[in-house]
Design a protein around this motif. Structure first.
Motif, mmCIF file in Angstrom:
data_model
loop_
_atom_site.group_PDB
_atom_site.id
_atom_site.type_symbol
_atom_site.label_atom_id
_atom_site.label_comp_id
_atom_site.label_asym_id
_atom_site.label_seq_id
_atom_site.Cartn_x
_atom_site.Cartn_y
_atom_site.Cartn_z
ATOM 1 N N GLU A 67 53.714 21.055 15.537
ATOM 2 C CA GLU A 67 55.111 21.491 15.471
ATOM 3 C C GLU A 67 55.433 22.011 14.075
ATOM 4 O O GLU A 67 54.993 21.432 13.073
ATOM 5 N N LYS A 68 56.215 23.088 14.022
ATOM 6 C CA LYS A 68 56.702 23.619 12.756
ATOM 7 C C LYS A 68 58.206 23.481 12.712
ATOM 8 O O LYS A 68 58.919 24.018 13.562
ATOM 9 N N ALA A 69 58.695 22.737 11.722
ATOM 10 C CA ALA A 69 60.144 22.528 11.583
ATOM 11 C C ALA A 69 60.417 21.929 10.212
ATOM 12 O O ALA A 69 59.569 21.245 9.633
ATOM 13 N N HIS A 70 61.622 22.237 9.696
ATOM 14 C CA HIS A 70 62.091 21.655 8.430
ATOM 15 C C HIS A 70 61.117 21.917 7.280
ATOM 16 O O HIS A 70 60.913 21.075 6.407
ATOM 17 N N GLY A 71 60.494 23.095 7.277
ATOM 18 C CA GLY A 71 59.626 23.460 6.167
ATOM 19 C C GLY A 71 58.277 22.784 6.160
ATOM 20 O O GLY A 71 57.605 22.730 5.121
ATOM 21 N N ARG A 72 57.860 22.257 7.299
ATOM 22 C CA ARG A 72 56.561 21.596 7.361
ATOM 23 C C ARG A 72 55.929 21.779 8.727
ATOM 24 O O ARG A 72 56.610 22.092 9.694
ATOM 25 N N THR A 73 54.622 21.583 8.789
ATOM 26 C CA THR A 73 53.896 21.579 10.050
ATOM 27 C C THR A 73 53.401 20.158 10.308
ATOM 28 O O THR A 73 52.703 19.576 9.457
ATOM 29 N N SER A 74 53.760 19.607 11.441
ATOM 30 C CA SER A 74 53.350 18.258 11.806
ATOM 31 C C SER A 74 52.357 18.327 12.964
ATOM 32 O O SER A 74 52.525 19.134 13.879
ATOM 33 N N THR A 75 51.334 17.501 12.902
ATOM 34 C CA THR A 75 50.338 17.473 13.976
ATOM 35 C C THR A 75 50.174 16.041 14.495
ATOM 36 O O THR A 75 50.267 15.076 13.728
ATOM 37 N N TRP A 76 49.946 15.948 15.793
ATOM 38 C CA TRP A 76 49.681 14.676 16.461
ATOM 39 C C TRP A 76 48.429 14.865 17.310
ATOM 40 O O TRP A 76 48.393 15.736 18.171
ATOM 41 N N GLU A 77 47.418 14.043 17.054
ATOM 42 C CA GLU A 77 46.174 14.132 17.809
ATOM 43 C C GLU A 77 45.860 12.756 18.388
ATOM 44 O O GLU A 77 45.642 11.796 17.653
ATOM 45 N N ALA A 78 45.847 12.665 19.716
ATOM 46 C CA ALA A 78 45.623 11.381 20.388
ATOM 47 C C ALA A 78 44.280 11.362 21.099
ATOM 48 O O ALA A 78 43.929 12.298 21.823
ATOM 49 N N THR A 79 43.543 10.291 20.875
ATOM 50 C CA THR A 79 42.268 10.061 21.555
ATOM 51 C C THR A 79 42.344 8.697 22.231
ATOM 52 O O THR A 79 42.805 7.723 21.620
ATOM 53 N N VAL A 80 41.914 8.636 23.477
ATOM 54 C CA VAL A 80 42.043 7.408 24.263
ATOM 55 C C VAL A 80 40.668 6.951 24.745
ATOM 56 O O VAL A 80 39.799 7.770 25.052
ATOM 57 N N ALA A 81 40.464 5.629 24.793
ATOM 58 C CA ALA A 81 39.213 5.059 25.299
ATOM 59 C C ALA A 81 39.533 3.860 26.177
ATOM 60 O O ALA A 81 40.570 3.200 26.000
ATOM 61 N N LEU A 82 38.663 3.587 27.124
ATOM 62 C CA LEU A 82 38.797 2.373 27.921
ATOM 63 C C LEU A 82 38.585 1.163 27.011
ATOM 64 O O LEU A 82 37.764 1.201 26.085
ATOM 65 N N ALA A 83 39.316 0.102 27.273
ATOM 66 C CA ALA A 83 39.204 -1.109 26.452
ATOM 67 C C ALA A 83 38.104 -2.004 27.015
ATOM 68 O O ALA A 83 38.256 -2.562 28.108
ATOM 69 N N PRO A 84 36.989 -2.146 26.308
ATOM 70 C CA PRO A 84 35.923 -3.025 26.799
ATOM 71 C C PRO A 84 36.311 -4.499 26.647
ATOM 72 O O PRO A 84 37.276 -4.836 25.963
ATOM 73 N N ALA A 85 35.540 -5.364 27.268
ATOM 74 C CA ALA A 85 35.838 -6.801 27.244
ATOM 75 C C ALA A 85 35.868 -7.351 25.821
ATOM 76 O O ALA A 85 36.637 -8.273 25.514
ATOM 77 N N ARG A 86 35.049 -6.777 24.924
ATOM 78 C CA ARG A 86 34.985 -7.297 23.555
ATOM 79 C C ARG A 86 36.278 -7.071 22.764
ATOM 80 O O ARG A 86 36.457 -7.667 21.693
ATOM 81 N N ILE A 87 37.162 -6.218 23.275
ATOM 82 C CA ILE A 87 38.454 -6.035 22.611
ATOM 83 C C ILE A 87 39.217 -7.356 22.606
ATOM 84 O O ILE A 87 39.950 -7.679 21.684
ATOM 85 N N ASP A 88 39.045 -8.148 23.666
ATOM 86 C CA ASP A 88 39.558 -9.518 23.721
ATOM 87 C C ASP A 88 41.075 -9.582 23.470
ATOM 88 O O ASP A 88 41.545 -10.267 22.554
ATOM 89 N N PHE A 89 41.818 -8.861 24.304
ATOM 90 C CA PHE A 89 43.279 -8.910 24.250
ATOM 91 C C PHE A 89 43.770 -8.891 25.691
ATOM 92 O O PHE A 89 43.266 -8.116 26.512
#
Length: 208
Positions: A67-89
Motif C-alpha cells: 500500500e502507498k499512503a501518507h508518504g510511505r509504502t507499507s508491505t505485509w507478507e504472510a506465510t502460513v504453516a500447519l502446526a505440528p504436534a511439537r508446537i505444543d499449544f
C-alpha cells in the motif's frame, strides 16, 4: 473470567496480543465453540522459538499486500504453516509468520519487523489472506486504543515501570475505556474530564 460472560462463541474468532497468549485462554475459547488468533512474542519464548524454527525462509508466502499512503509504502507478507504436534499449544492448527515493512518516500528510510502468530483456525476456514486481515484488524484496534490511552491517560509518562505494574495499569485503563465506550460515549477525553468533576456518573456507567 470475561469469557464466561461472553457465553457461546460459535463462529467467533478471538484475536489477542501476546499478553493473552496463554494455554488456558486458548482452551477456554475453543471449549465455548470459538477460535483464537494469538500473537506470539518473547513472553512465550519457548513457543516463539518452536514456531520460528519451522523453516520459514524456505516457505512460499501465501499473501502479499503493498500500500502507498501518507508518504510511505507499507508491505505485509504472510506465510502460513500447519502446526505440528511439537508446537505444543492447545488446539493449534496453523502458525503464521507476518513480515511488516515500511519505506518512507522522502527520506528513503526502511523499517521492518517479523511477527509470529498461532491460531486454532484450520486451513479450510482461513488461509494466509484471511489470517493477515484478522491480524491487521486487531492491530488497528490496538493502535487506536494505545493512542487514546496515551492522550487521555498520558500512559507514556507513567512512572509505573517495574514488575507486573505496567500490565496491571494497562488492563485497568483498557477496562475503564471499554466501559465508557460501551455506555455510548465517543469523546473519551471529554467524558473522563466529566467523570473527574462528577464521579457519581461512574455508578451509572457501571450499573453499581
Amino acid at each position: 473470567i470475561l469469557l464466561d460472560r461472553l457465553g457461546n462463541l460459535d463462529g467467533v474468532v478471538i484475536t489477542a496480543d501476546a499478553l493473552h497468549t496463554i494455554a488456558a485462554q486458548a482452551t477456554a475459547i475453543v471449549a465455548r465453540g470459538g477460535h483464537y488468533l494469538f500473537t506470539v512474542k518473547t513472553n512465550q519464548s519457548g513457543l516463539r522459538n518452536r514456531i520460528g524454527s519451522q523453516g520459514w525462509s524456505h516457505r512460499t508466502p501465501g499473501y502479499l499486500l503493498r500500500e502507498k499512503a501518507h508518504g510511505r509504502t507499507s508491505t505485509w507478507e504472510a506465510t502460513v504453516a500447519l502446526a505440528p504436534a511439537r508446537i505444543d499449544f492447545p488446539h493449534a492448527a496453523q502458525t503464521i509468520r507476518l513480515l511488516r515493512g515500511r519505506a518512507e518516500h522522502g527520506s528513503g528510510e526502511k523499517t521492518g519487523e517479523q511477527v509470529f502468530a498461532i491460531t486454532s483456525l484450520p486451513p479450510h476456514l482461513a488461509g494466509a489472506r484471511e489470517l493477515a486481515k484478522l491480524l491487521r484488524g486487531h492491530w488497528a484496534i490496538e493502535n487506536r486504543l494505545h493512542w487514546v490511552r496515551d492522550t487521555a491517560y498520558r500512559e507514556d509518562a507513567s512512572q509505573v515501570r517495574t514488575g507486573h505494574g505496567p500490565h496491571v495499569m494497562a488492563s485497568i485503563r483498557n477496562l475503564a475505556l471499554n466501559i465508557v465506550r460501551l455506555a455510548g460515549h465517543t469523546n473519551i477525553t471529554a467524558t473522563l474530564r466529566a467523570l473527574d468533576h462528577h464521579p457519581e456518573i461512574v455508578r451509572q456507567l457501571t450499573g453499581l
